[in-house]
Scaffold this motif. Structure first.
Motif, PDB file in Angstrom:
ATOM      1  N   GLU A  71       3.407  -3.293   3.796  1.00 33.06           N
ATOM      2  CA  GLU A  71       3.626  -4.318   2.779  1.00 33.06           C
ATOM      3  C   GLU A  71       3.681  -5.699   3.416  1.00 33.06           C
ATOM      4  OE1 GLU A  71       6.009  -1.652   2.653  1.00 33.06           O
ATOM      5  OE2 GLU A  71       7.790  -2.464   3.668  1.00 33.06           O
ATOM      6  N   ASP A  90       6.207   3.559   0.463  1.00 27.19           N
ATOM      7  CA  ASP A  90       5.419   2.400   0.908  1.00 27.19           C
ATOM      8  C   ASP A  90       4.944   2.611   2.342  1.00 27.19           C
ATOM      9  OD1 ASP A  90       8.319   2.170   1.318  1.00 27.19           O
ATOM     10  OD2 ASP A  90       7.879   0.260   2.300  1.00 27.19           O
ATOM     11  N   GLN A 115       0.867  -1.174   0.000  1.00 26.65           N
ATOM     12  CA  GLN A 115       0.000   0.000   0.000  1.00 26.65           C
ATOM     13  C   GLN A 115       0.903   1.222   0.000  1.00 26.65           C
ATOM     14  OE1 GLN A 115      -2.459   0.476   3.477  1.00 26.65           O
ATOM     15  NE2 GLN A 115      -3.298   2.428   2.795  1.00 26.65           N
TER      16      GLN A 115
END
Length: 330
Positions: free
Chosen positions: A212, A209, A202
């Motif tokens: 994850e 990021d 995401q």
């Protein structure tokens, strides 16, 4: 006596200062010598508070000081490569905070220069140096787990409010700051040579990021299921699963308790392995540097240069899957 300097005067520099004071109090051969920050007043305040001898308002000025033996770099990932090269060019040994650099190419360049100049450089990924690693290895090597098939580890901290974490120009995001820990844990247990990696991420609007999950697939069907993020909390526990038993640790970032469950006790009464106490946990990486300097070595065996590069390559590969580049990357 090794005279240690800190480049950068932020939060993690405070943790190293506490470490060095504790080591000195225990009679270890360290001198809290110098601190450099971008503003002299900030370095002076740090020295006064933390017990260092000399303050510098310029990194280069500190590195020109012939008394400096070892430099701990405590700045954002985006600056590590440039600052390590500066240290190496001045002949100063380096202990650089993780993640070592922003990408693998930067790591290769830094380590090639260090080899050329004959200067010790190592990555301050503290989990690699801690005695808990050896304890885990002894349990695994004993065969108590049988055939190991799976491990899992997660690390989440709600640190999205920290400016550098959300800034792509500072190599922000979850991976280099917190994801690097479960990744290193997997590499310490299964190795750094997965045959495949799968991942989901995401991203933030800024382009870093946010959280994850990633799975490393190894030869023989072994898997490491990992996750990290900067917007929530988790229990930080690790699980290593084998055909005869399993290990649970309390914290992938700083293991304090190791529990072994086996079929011998019906998986109900774990055998607990004590982990040595610590000042902060950073003392182990400092001791490794002191020993390497004493032996004239250019790397620490706990985190060899090849392993530093390989971990950076794995993180590069994950970012490539996500289409994530830092603005300063070509």
């Amino acid at each position: 006596m090794t005279r240690i300097a800190i480049l950068g005067a932020g939060k993690i520099a405070l943790a190293m200062a506490k470490t060095l004071r504790g080591m000195k109090a225990q009679g270890e051969p360290v001198c809290l010598y110098a601190v450099a920050a971008r503003e002299l007043s900030r370095a002076q305040a740090f020295c006064a508070q933390e017990g260092f001898e000399v303050a510098y308002g310029s990194y280069e000025e500190m590195l020109r000081d012939p008394k400096v033996d070892l430099v701990y770099i405590a700045t954002p990932h985006s600056h590590h490569a440039e600052q390590m090269k500066l240290c190496i060019e001045h002949g100063k040994a380096v202990l650089c905070e993780k993640s070592f650099t922003a990408n693998a190419q930067q790591a290769r360049e830094v380590l090639a220069l260090a080899k050329q100049r004959g200067v010790l450089v190592t990555e301050a990924i503290w989990t690699r140096y801690m005695p808990s690693v050896g304890i885990l290895r002894e349990i695994i090597d004993s065969g108590a787990l049988g055939d190991i098939r799976m491990l899992s580890a997660s690390l989440f901290y709600p640190i999205e409010h920290v400016e550098r974490i959300m800034d792509p120009w500072l190599a922000g995001g979850a991976l280099l700051d917190v994801g690097v820990y479960p990744l290193n844990f997997a590499c310490m247990i299964f190795g750094s040579d997965p045959v495949r990696m799968d991942s989901s991420v995401q991203m933030t609007e800024a382009g870093v990021d946010y959280q994850e999950s990633f799975t490393l697939h190894y030869a023989g069907g072994r898997m490491a299921v990992l996750s990290a993020g900067i917007g929530s909390r988790c229990d930080r526990r690790c699980l290593i699963s084998g055909s005869r038993g399993y290990i649970v640790t309390d914290n992938v970032n700083n293991i304090q308790r190791i529990e072994l469950y086996t079929d011998a006790d019906g998986f109900t009464q774990p055998k607990v392995f004590p982990v040595p106490g610590q000042i902060t946990g950073y003392e182990y990486e400092v001791r490794a540097c002191l020993k390497a300097l004493e032996n004239g070595e250019l790397e620490c065996p706990q985190m060899p240069h090849a392993e530093t590069i390989r971990v950076m390559e794995l993180m590069d590969a994950l970012r490539a899957q996500w289409g994530m580049k830092y603005p300063f990357e070509a």
